[in-house]
Design a protein around this motif. Sequence first.
Motif, PDB file in Angstrom:
ATOM      1  N   ALA A 249       0.836  -1.210   0.000  1.00 17.81           N
ATOM      2  CA  ALA A 249       0.000   0.000   0.000  1.00 17.81           C
ATOM      3  C   ALA A 249       0.866   1.253   0.000  1.00 17.81           C
ATOM      4  O   ALA A 249       0.596   2.214  -0.732  1.00 17.81           O
ATOM      5  CB  ALA A 249      -0.917  -0.004   1.225  1.00 17.81           C
ATOM      6  N   VAL A 250       1.908   1.250   0.808  1.00 21.85           N
ATOM      7  CA  VAL A 250       2.777   2.434   0.898  1.00 21.85           C
ATOM      8  C   VAL A 250       3.478   2.670  -0.442  1.00 21.85           C
ATOM      9  O   VAL A 250       3.565   3.803  -0.928  1.00 21.85           O
ATOM     10  CB  VAL A 250       3.805   2.264   2.045  1.00 21.85           C
ATOM     11  N   ARG A 251       3.952   1.575  -1.066  1.00 23.83           N
ATOM     12  CA  ARG A 251       4.616   1.749  -2.372  1.00 23.83           C
ATOM     13  C   ARG A 251       3.627   2.229  -3.435  1.00 23.83           C
ATOM     14  O   ARG A 251       3.968   3.033  -4.305  1.00 23.83           O
ATOM     15  CB  ARG A 251       5.272   0.428  -2.810  1.00 23.83           C
ATOM     16  N   THR A 252       2.394   1.746  -3.357  1.00 27.53           N
ATOM     17  CA  THR A 252       1.383   2.170  -4.328  1.00 27.53           C
ATOM     18  C   THR A 252       1.164   3.682  -4.274  1.00 27.53           C
ATOM     19  O   THR A 252       1.053   4.349  -5.293  1.00 27.53           O
ATOM     20  CB  THR A 252       0.039   1.452  -4.050  1.00 27.53           C
ATOM     21  N   VAL A 253       1.125   4.215  -3.059  1.00 23.01           N
ATOM     22  CA  VAL A 253       0.809   5.636  -2.901  1.00 23.01           C
ATOM     23  C   VAL A 253       2.045   6.520  -3.059  1.00 23.01           C
ATOM     24  O   VAL A 253       1.983   7.583  -3.685  1.00 23.01           O
ATOM     25  CB  VAL A 253       0.160   5.886  -1.516  1.00 23.01           C
ATOM     26  N   PHE A 254       3.172   6.061  -2.484  1.00 22.83           N
ATOM     27  CA  PHE A 254       4.349   6.941  -2.425  1.00 22.83           C
ATOM     28  C   PHE A 254       5.414   6.598  -3.470  1.00 22.83           C
ATOM     29  O   PHE A 254       6.408   7.310  -3.590  1.00 22.83           O
ATOM     30  CB  PHE A 254       4.972   6.880  -1.025  1.00 22.83           C
ATOM     31  N   GLY A 255       5.229   5.500  -4.211  1.00 18.70           N
ATOM     32  CA  GLY A 255       6.209   5.123  -5.221  1.00 18.70           C
ATOM     33  C   GLY A 255       7.445   4.489  -4.597  1.00 18.70           C
ATOM     34  O   GLY A 255       7.445   4.096  -3.423  1.00 18.70           O
ATOM     35  N   GLU A 256       8.495   4.407  -5.387  1.00 20.99           N
ATOM     36  CA  GLU A 256       9.720   3.729  -4.950  1.00 20.99           C
ATOM     37  C   GLU A 256      10.524   4.567  -3.967  1.00 20.99           C
ATOM     38  O   GLU A 256      11.409   4.072  -3.289  1.00 20.99           O
ATOM     39  CB  GLU A 256      10.586   3.366  -6.167  1.00 20.99           C
ATOM     40  N   HIS A 257      10.269   5.865  -3.923  1.00 22.63           N
ATOM     41  CA  HIS A 257      11.057   6.735  -3.038  1.00 22.63           C
ATOM     42  C   HIS A 257      10.142   7.390  -2.009  1.00 22.63           C
ATOM     43  O   HIS A 257      10.043   8.609  -1.920  1.00 22.63           O
ATOM     44  CB  HIS A 257      11.813   7.781  -3.852  1.00 22.63           C
ATOM     45  N   GLY A 258       9.495   6.533  -1.249  1.00 22.70           N
ATOM     46  CA  GLY A 258       8.535   7.006  -0.263  1.00 22.70           C
ATOM     47  C   GLY A 258       9.215   7.512   1.000  1.00 22.70           C
ATOM     48  O   GLY A 258      10.443   7.545   1.097  1.00 22.70           O
ATOM     49  N   PRO A 259       8.433   7.905   1.995  1.00 21.09           N
ATOM     50  CA  PRO A 259       8.975   8.482   3.226  1.00 21.09           C
ATOM     51  C   PRO A 259       9.662   7.418   4.088  1.00 21.09           C
ATOM     52  O   PRO A 259       9.392   6.228   3.938  1.00 21.09           O
ATOM     53  CB  PRO A 259       7.725   9.008   3.932  1.00 21.09           C
ATOM     54  N   PRO A 260      10.542   7.839   5.003  1.00 20.19           N
ATOM     55  CA  PRO A 260      11.095   6.919   5.991  1.00 20.19           C
ATOM     56  C   PRO A 260       9.957   6.281   6.795  1.00 20.19           C
ATOM     57  O   PRO A 260       8.978   6.959   7.120  1.00 20.19           O
ATOM     58  CB  PRO A 260      11.959   7.816   6.882  1.00 20.19           C
ATOM     59  N   VAL A 261      10.134   4.991   7.107  1.00 13.52           N
ATOM     60  CA  VAL A 261       9.081   4.216   7.771  1.00 13.52           C
ATOM     61  C   VAL A 261       9.646   3.548   9.019  1.00 13.52           C
ATOM     62  O   VAL A 261      10.772   3.037   8.991  1.00 13.52           O
ATOM     63  CB  VAL A 261       8.550   3.113   6.821  1.00 13.52           C
ATOM     64  N   SER A 262       8.875   3.562  10.116  1.00 11.42           N
ATOM     65  CA  SER A 262       9.231   2.694  11.245  1.00 11.42           C
ATOM     66  C   SER A 262       7.969   2.262  11.981  1.00 11.42           C
ATOM     67  O   SER A 262       6.897   2.842  11.801  1.00 11.42           O
ATOM     68  CB  SER A 262      10.228   3.370  12.195  1.00 11.42           C
ATOM     69  N   ALA A 263       8.122   1.213  12.799  1.00  6.87           N
ATOM     70  CA  ALA A 263       6.978   0.594  13.470  1.00  6.87           C
ATOM     71  C   ALA A 263       7.210   0.528  14.983  1.00  6.87           C
ATOM     72  O   ALA A 263       8.218   0.002  15.448  1.00  6.87           O
ATOM     73  CB  ALA A 263       6.737  -0.807  12.918  1.00  6.87           C
ATOM     74  N   THR A 264       6.231   1.046  15.705  1.00  4.67           N
ATOM     75  CA  THR A 264       6.319   1.129  17.170  1.00  4.67           C
ATOM     76  C   THR A 264       6.104  -0.224  17.845  1.00  4.67           C
ATOM     77  O   THR A 264       6.630  -0.492  18.928  1.00  4.67           O
ATOM     78  CB  THR A 264       5.267   2.147  17.669  1.00  4.67           C
ATOM     79  N   LYS A 265       5.309  -1.101  17.198  1.00  4.42           N
ATOM     80  CA  LYS A 265       4.949  -2.374  17.838  1.00  4.42           C
ATOM     81  C   LYS A 265       6.169  -3.260  18.097  1.00  4.42           C
ATOM     82  O   LYS A 265       6.089  -4.215  18.861  1.00  4.42           O
ATOM     83  CB  LYS A 265       3.917  -3.114  16.990  1.00  4.42           C
ATOM     84  N   ALA A 266       7.305  -2.952  17.462  1.00  2.00           N
ATOM     85  CA  ALA A 266       8.521  -3.722  17.729  1.00  2.00           C
ATOM     86  C   ALA A 266       8.922  -3.634  19.201  1.00  2.00           C
ATOM     87  O   ALA A 266       9.494  -4.576  19.741  1.00  2.00           O
ATOM     88  CB  ALA A 266       9.659  -3.221  16.843  1.00  2.00           C
ATOM     89  N   VAL A 267       8.608  -2.515  19.867  1.00  5.88           N
ATOM     90  CA  VAL A 267       8.972  -2.410  21.291  1.00  5.88           C
ATOM     91  C   VAL A 267       7.777  -2.531  22.232  1.00  5.88           C
ATOM     92  O   VAL A 267       7.934  -2.921  23.388  1.00  5.88           O
ATOM     93  CB  VAL A 267       9.733  -1.089  21.607  1.00  5.88           C
ATOM     94  N   THR A 268       6.577  -2.210  21.743  1.00  3.89           N
ATOM     95  CA  THR A 268       5.400  -2.241  22.641  1.00  3.89           C
ATOM     96  C   THR A 268       4.604  -3.536  22.520  1.00  3.89           C
ATOM     97  O   THR A 268       3.823  -3.872  23.404  1.00  3.89           O
ATOM     98  CB  THR A 268       4.411  -1.099  22.321  1.00  3.89           C
ATOM     99  N   GLY A 269       4.780  -4.275  21.408  1.00  2.54           N
ATOM    100  CA  GLY A 269       3.818  -5.312  21.079  1.00  2.54           C
ATOM    101  C   GLY A 269       2.574  -4.664  20.504  1.00  2.54           C
ATOM    102  O   GLY A 269       2.522  -3.439  20.321  1.00  2.54           O
ATOM    103  N   HIS A 270       1.573  -5.493  20.216  1.00  2.00           N
ATOM    104  CA  HIS A 270       0.353  -5.006  19.575  1.00  2.00           C
ATOM    105  C   HIS A 270      -0.691  -4.683  20.634  1.00  2.00           C
ATOM    106  O   HIS A 270      -1.261  -5.587  21.237  1.00  2.00           O
ATOM    107  CB  HIS A 270      -0.175  -6.065  18.610  1.00  2.00           C
TER     108      HIS A 270
END
Lengths: 433, 89
Positions: free
Chosen positions: A333-354
């Motif tokens: 989805a992110v690539r569809t909207v932002f293309g190959e040079h999209g914004p920096p991405v990170s995920a919080t659940k890596a430290v908090t869990g879901h």
Amino acid sequence: MNARAPGERGPARRCAREPVAVTGMGLVTPVGTSAAAVLAAMCEGRSGLAAPAAGHALDGCLEVAGFSPPIDPESVLPGPQARTVDRSIVMALRAAEDALADAGIEVGRDVDPYRIAVIVSNVGGSATLEQQVLSRAARGRLGVSPYLLAGVLPNMGAAHIAIRHGIRGYSSSIGTACAAGAQSIGEAARLLRADEADVVVCGCSEAPLHPTFADAFGNARALARGWAKDPGGASRPFDRRRNGLVLGEGAGVLVLERLAHADARGAGGYAAVLGWGATNDAHHIMTPRADGEGAATCLRRALADADLAPGDIGYLNAHGTGTRLGDLAEAAAVRTVFGEHGPPVSATKAVTGHLLGASGAVEAAVTAAALGRGLLPPTHNLQDPDPGCALDHVRGAPRATRAEAAVSTSFGFGGHNVSLVLGAPATRRVRRA
Amino acid sequence: MIDAEIRRFALASLREMNFDVEGLDDDSLLGPAGADLDSVALAELGIRVEDRFGVTFADDEAEQLAAMTIGEFCQAVAGLLAAAPTAGS
């Protein structure tokens, strides 16, 4: 406060797309009770995940989970009710109290009681319900407490917050599973833009750490497995070795405010909600569309609502649960909207869990804090990115940024997609988490 | 003797339900002017007594609990027990 009669709507002067200010934040998470603490945990790679203690009800059910700090129910409720409410409600009350205090709002002093709203939910007090079902099975009718409904219904977080703080305007609870926290923020923005309120207390609280829920997620093969000896490594969004999500408990409550109202009382804002979008995959009860089309359309709607182009977005806080299908669909989805040079991405659940529905509110707070600090946190455990999830991942170390706008995504069982667009503070005064 | 047991059980129940029982006696009202039980708390007290003593409050009896003192409540339970001598523990 103004001179209107209680609840009366102001003159129709609102621009439909006016940004609204985030003036208060209250969090309960496995890595701390503030947005700054969660941001720091992400930047330092400090996981909040742990194996259940020996003898804990989850010992043997879950290898690893995200436990939040204990909260004495009597610190937020009268004694007789404190004994009977679910932990999800206790955490909602704590987060709301912290958020209102953080915003410097006392209902009646800083806002008309009929011009403040509350949109807070939880999946439902399922641990308390589980215990009562077992009690009824053992003892029959007399095993069931008359307090049960007030302790478990999904609206009761909002209700208890309203009662405790005297919030007499609009109130509601959003039941869109893991999209609920983000959607509560979106609906709050909608309410403020429509001038239905001056202030909205919004967010979500979840306490899913009990055997029935653990087994439901486990039997659905949604949970990370094989991490008992390395609990901190269990949640690894977008990493090749990811094999499921890690259940966590927590709450996130934000105070959103009409810009003019915040400015008039001299309240500093952490960030602005610039826009939001919501769609449904209309595909499957528990898995996302593989092409991420529903999520992509949701992102586009949010950008249009914020009147921004994809290139204006300088950070994306991903839903990133660490399930194979979920991460692939989100990356698509992110690539569809932002293309190959999209914004920096990170995920919080890596430290908090879901944190289920609460995660969207917690992650919106983290995104606001990241914009305020000019610091993009990395995704913990992202050592070997899955080529199928190719994005501009922030990993290893945080990245400095001058980003002025960011997106936070949330997806819920049932195909619910929500995207929030947050911006640098829109009030004349500025706060940093 | 059964009166004393009912009173002991009622006060222990209120304590378990997180009510402040300090200073309560037979003349204390159960409702707002005394122990401060609301309708849900009264319902729970009723459930606990039904469970312990095997009695059943009729709906109209349950409605009157808020206006009762602790002494009157214990007498009401004792009355129900006497009317159903085979019930109870």
